[in-house]
Scaffold this motif. Structure first.
Motif: not given
Ligand code: NAP
Ligand code: ZN
Length: 377
Positions: A220-239
């Motif tokens: 989407a212009p500007g907004a970018g696609p909505l984060p997926t459940a996988a995005d949340h999982r991987w970012l939680a792992l990075a944390c």
């Protein structure tokens, strides 16, 4: 207004056509790919085609494999997905196979088309959307009135073009077939007009016999696609990785994971890893991959803190390392505060080079937790 997840599915020739102009439907896919399409249909709550496709191909739009229908029933779903078509004119053949096979049928049309469709006695629910057919109204109706959460759209080009141009497609599954049509009067997948959002994000490529499946997500212009459940999982792992860092009074504790487009982990890292007192998380993770690794171009870097833009300890900051590696997407939990560097803007630097940067603030507290001992926290 909630809409279903909209998945566009199509097969095209090497020269971008959906069909030829002959009376028979042109078979573009291979047998194994037709079976894949059957699987996608089985996953959908509804399948939609335009009236042009009904007239040209007289399709049934069934889930063919009995085991897939049985699995649907076992899961408490109807045996077949709802079949949906759209027509402004209502000029449809009441004997077409669409109306006489599979599960429930639904026609979205205009006031004028509804009159015609009712006169024809089509074996379907007929819903008029007013003087004109508006796709947002149609999608909201499917969602709210028919409980459709996943909609598979199987063409034709007129329908695909509108959904993509209006920013309503969540996913495109495109199969490229090794043949050429060469007839300028043949239907194309996407017609002329204004498309939103620029480059689509390639999420998968797969060889299936002699065709290639490509999966894309429109951005989407500007907004970018909505984060997926996988995005949340991987970012939680990075944390979580950030919590492994040996504490320091002079640097942040950060964790990073690099994930390929197909969802496999490529590398991970954290600050001061392996006894290197100045190592950064993204740097440590990237160092585990060859600089020419072809998976980097479609990979995502998940980092608990936004990549750095200036550092004294190494010539290239992490934002630069990410750009040099050819990575096009970064997901992070926390924008860099002014603790060590004033006005750091790794996200801005990356975005200016066309990298999609997604900040998921829900993870900020978790990302900050291993840094609580630092001044200002
Ligand atoms: N290779 C593939 O994967 C694939 C898949 C599907 C189809 N195809 C091919 O695609 C061709 C058909 O494509 P197409 O573009 O001609 O037809 P289409 O997209 O299937 O249908 C177009 C028709 O849908 C109705 N419609 C669409 N948007 C509308 C709107 N906003 N308001 C009112 N009515 C609307 C109109 O029906 P009325 O004319 O009744 O008003 C319009 O003529 C066929 O040759 C078929 O074989 C190929
Ligand atoms: Zn860094």
């Amino acid at each position: 207004m909630p809409y279903p997840h909209v998945l566009l599915s199509a097969a095209v020739s090497l020269d971008g056509y959906l069909d030829d102009t002959g009376p028979e439907r042109l078979l573009l896919s291979s047998p194994a790919d037709f079976d894949r399409v059957d699987e996608v249909r089985a996953s959908a709550d509804a399948i939609l085609v335009g009236a042009g496709t009904l007239r040209a191909d007289n399709p049934r739009l069934l889930v063919n494999a009995p085991r897939r229908r049985a699995a649907r029933v076992a899961a408490g779903r109807p045996e077949y997905p709802l079949k949906v078509t759209v027509s402004g004119s209502g000029e449809l053949d009441p004997d077409a196979r669409f109306w006489h096979t599979g599960g429930d049928r639904l026609l979205y049309t205009t006031d004028k088309g509804a009159e015609r469709a009712r006169a024809l006695g089509l074996a379907a629910d007929v819903v008029s959307l007013g003087p004109d057919l508006d796709w947002r109204t149609l999608l909201a109706h499917l969602h709210d009135e028919r409980g459709v959460r996943r909609l598979m759209v199987e063409g034709g080009g007129t329908v695909h073009t509108q959904l993509l141009q209006q920013g309503l497609a969540d996913e495109l599954q495109l199969v490229l077939a090794p043949l050429l049509v060469g007839d300028p009067h043949a239907p194309r997948l996407f017609g002329p007009g204004a498309y939103q959002g620029g480059r689509l994000r390639l999420t998968e490529t797969r060889r299936i016999e002699d065709v290639v499946l490509m999966r894309y997500e429109p951005t989407a212009p500007g907004a970018g696609p909505l984060p997926t459940a996988a995005d949340h999982r991987w970012l939680a792992l990075a944390c979580e990785l950030a919590a492994l860092c040996p504490p320091s009074r002079t640097a942040f504790s950060v964790g990073a994971v690099i994930v390929a487009a197909d969802g496999t982990e490529l590398a991970r890292g954290h600050s001061r890893e392996g006894g290197d007192p100045v190592a950064h998380a993204e740097e440590a993770a990237l160092a585990k991959l060859g600089p020419a690794d072809p998976r980097l171009a479609s990979a995502t870097v998940y980092s608990s803190l936004e990549p750095c833009t200036r550092r004294a300890s190494r010539p290239r900051p992490c934002a630069r390392l990410i750009l040099d590696a050819g990575v096009r997407r970064v997901v992070t939990a926390w924008r860099e505060p002014d603790t060590f560097v004033a006005g750091a803007d790794g996200s801005g630097l990356l975005a200016a080079q066309g990298v999609e940067v997604v900040v998921l603030e829900e993870h900020e507290e978790q990302a900050k937790a291993p840094n609580r001992h630092l001044p200002g926290f």
